[in-house]
Motif scaffolding. Structure first.
Motif, PDB file in Angstrom:
ATOM      1  N   VAL A  92      -3.073  14.762   0.479  1.00  0.00           N
ATOM      2  CA  VAL A  92      -3.112  13.127   0.910  1.00  0.00           C
ATOM      3  C   VAL A  92      -4.580  13.034   1.040  1.00  0.00           C
ATOM      4  O   VAL A  92      -5.058  12.090   0.319  1.00  0.00           O
ATOM      5  N   GLN A 148      -6.934  12.529  -1.978  1.00  0.00           N
ATOM      6  CA  GLN A 148      -6.875  11.441  -2.715  1.00  0.00           C
ATOM      7  C   GLN A 148      -7.574  10.356  -1.869  1.00  0.00           C
ATOM      8  O   GLN A 148      -7.276   8.962  -2.063  1.00  0.00           O
ATOM      9  N   VAL A 178       0.628   4.264  -2.644  1.00  0.00           N
ATOM     10  CA  VAL A 178       0.431   5.597  -2.649  1.00  0.00           C
ATOM     11  C   VAL A 178       1.364   6.602  -2.839  1.00  0.00           C
ATOM     12  O   VAL A 178       1.174   7.454  -3.658  1.00  0.00           O
ATOM     13  N   PHE A 216       4.758   6.379   4.820  1.00  0.00           N
ATOM     14  CA  PHE A 216       3.346   6.358   4.554  1.00  0.00           C
ATOM     15  C   PHE A 216       2.856   4.711   4.651  1.00  0.00           C
ATOM     16  O   PHE A 216       2.136   4.209   4.182  1.00  0.00           O
ATOM     17  N   HIS A 265      -2.771   9.660   6.926  1.00  0.00           N
ATOM     18  CA  HIS A 265      -1.695   9.208   7.220  1.00  0.00           C
ATOM     19  C   HIS A 265      -1.653   8.357   8.530  1.00  0.00           C
ATOM     20  O   HIS A 265      -0.785   7.240   8.488  1.00  0.00           O
ATOM     21  N   PHE A 321      -6.717   9.485   1.217  1.00  0.00           N
ATOM     22  CA  PHE A 321      -6.002   8.775   2.179  1.00  0.00           C
ATOM     23  C   PHE A 321      -5.814   9.702   3.383  1.00  0.00           C
ATOM     24  O   PHE A 321      -6.199  10.748   3.379  1.00  0.00           O
ATOM     25  N   GLU A 341      -6.690   4.116   3.252  1.00  0.00           N
ATOM     26  CA  GLU A 341      -7.670   4.896   2.361  1.00  0.00           C
ATOM     27  C   GLU A 341      -9.079   4.594   2.967  1.00  0.00           C
ATOM     28  O   GLU A 341      -9.477   3.737   3.396  1.00  0.00           O
ATOM     29  N   GLN A 350       1.318   7.183  -6.232  1.00  0.00           N
ATOM     30  CA  GLN A 350       0.050   8.074  -6.739  1.00  0.00           C
ATOM     31  C   GLN A 350      -0.045   9.451  -6.402  1.00  0.00           C
ATOM     32  O   GLN A 350      -0.644  10.273  -6.926  1.00  0.00           O
ATOM     33  N   GLN A 383       0.795  -1.204   0.007  1.00  0.00           N
ATOM     34  CA  GLN A 383      -0.087  -0.007   0.108  1.00  0.00           C
ATOM     35  C   GLN A 383       0.917   1.384  -0.068  1.00  0.00           C
ATOM     36  O   GLN A 383       0.563   2.270  -0.684  1.00  0.00           O
ATOM     37  N   GLU A 384       1.814   1.288   0.774  1.00  0.00           N
ATOM     38  CA  GLU A 384       2.614   2.453   0.863  1.00  0.00           C
ATOM     39  C   GLU A 384       3.565   2.605  -0.484  1.00  0.00           C
ATOM     40  O   GLU A 384       3.454   3.724  -0.977  1.00  0.00           O
TER      41      GLU A 384
END
Length: 308
Positions: free
Chosen positions: A152, A155, A81, A180, A159, A157, A185, A84, A77-78
């Motif tokens: 962030v 989008q 992200v 990250f 943190h 997300f 999400e 992205q 996932q990091e």
């Protein structure tokens, strides 16, 4: 020197002109592109961080050594992200790949990203002997971080682990939010996991809000941690410092430890840290608007002298 990243290699140091490790036979030129030059951090149970060369460019390689499915999910996932999100305050993700060391059945998950030069804000304050940050600098940094969080959050997300050690000050004055690996999400899937208690527990003493301690993090959880970060910067003391934190009343009495702090700025930081998430700013746009108002108050020209 080239380093072998095989966790079981007995002698990982190698000359630069080799393609395979002298000790274990693992490849040294990872995916025919990256040569590992030095270990940056071996702390933590999840992995190691290395410096790598990609031609004439220096980058950072994170290697996951925890093969638990949840750790792999967060690591992937990091990588997603970072590829992205495009912002000067967020490291650029370069490449994600797996690497199989010689005589190993377990692949290593690897993430290459931009190398951020500078000091994290915990190291920065240590170098300054924990002298409280001047409010003009604090306001400038708050604005930078609010713009990063705006990117962030827009989008979808958030943190979940904002704290001084996860913010780097570059030599040019730009702040960069790092790590990250704990980002989440805001999706129906996440909300479903949250309601059933399947969310990974992330906590940093003094910076994590109450709802996150109960596995119920929301985007406003980032605002609480942001406020606590600026308590640290403006006082030079951790939010858990016994001189400020009253455990009997669960109160953080931090204002008296600052230097000439504008009341409106102090009030705003207190709003970020409200115990109830609904009492914090609703979103990053509200934060940016409030910071613009505080900036006008702080930097407004003095009134002209009265005419005789």
């Amino acid at each position: 020197m080239s380093l072998c990243i095989n966790p079981n290699c007995p002698h990982p140091e190698n000359p630069d002109n080799l393609l395979f490790c002298q000790a274990c036979g693992s490849e040294l030129l990872l995916v025919t592109e990256y040569r590992v030059t030095r270990l940056l951090s071996g702390k933590g149970g999840f992995g190691k961080t290395y410096e790598v060369s990609d031609g004439n460019t220096t980058k950072v390689l994170k290697v996951l050594i925890n093969d638990q499915p949840k750790a792999i999910e967060l690591f992937q996932q990091e990588a997603r992200v970072l590829r992205q999100l495009h912002h000067p305050g967020i490291p650029k993700g370069d490449r994600y790949f797996t690497f199989l060391p010689r005589n190993s059945q377990q692949p290593l998950h690897c993430l290459v990203m931009e190398k951020i030069e500078g000091l994290d804000l915990e190291e920065y304050q240590q170098q300054r002997q924990y002298h409280p940050l001047e409010q003009q600098s604090a306001l400038k940094w708050l604005l930078q971080l609010a713009k990063i969080l705006d990117k962030v959050h827009q989008q979808q997300f958030f943190h979940r682990d904002i704290k001084p050690s996860n913010i780097i000050l570059k030599p040019n004055g730009q702040l960069v939010l790092i790590d990250f690996g704990t980002v989440r999400e805001t999706t129906a899937t996440y909300l479903g996991k949250q309601s059933s208690g399947q969310v990974t527990y992330i906590a940093s003493a003094g910076y994590t809000p109450p709802e996150q301690l109960n596995y119920q993090a929301v985007p406003q959880s980032d605002f609480f941690a942001l406020g606590r970060t600026f308590v640290f910067l403006l006082t030079g003391k951790e939010p858990t410092d016994v001189e400020m934190y009253d455990p009997l009343n669960d109160e953080l009495n931090w204002r008296s430890h600052t230097i000439n702090l504008l009341p409106e700025l102090a009030d705003f930081i207190d709003q970020l840290m409200m115990r109830l998430a609904r009492e914090r700013p609703a979103n990053t746009q509200v934060i940016l608007q409030r910071l613009a108002e505080i900036d006008r108050i702080l930097n407004s020209p003095p009134p002209p002298p009265p005419r005789n």
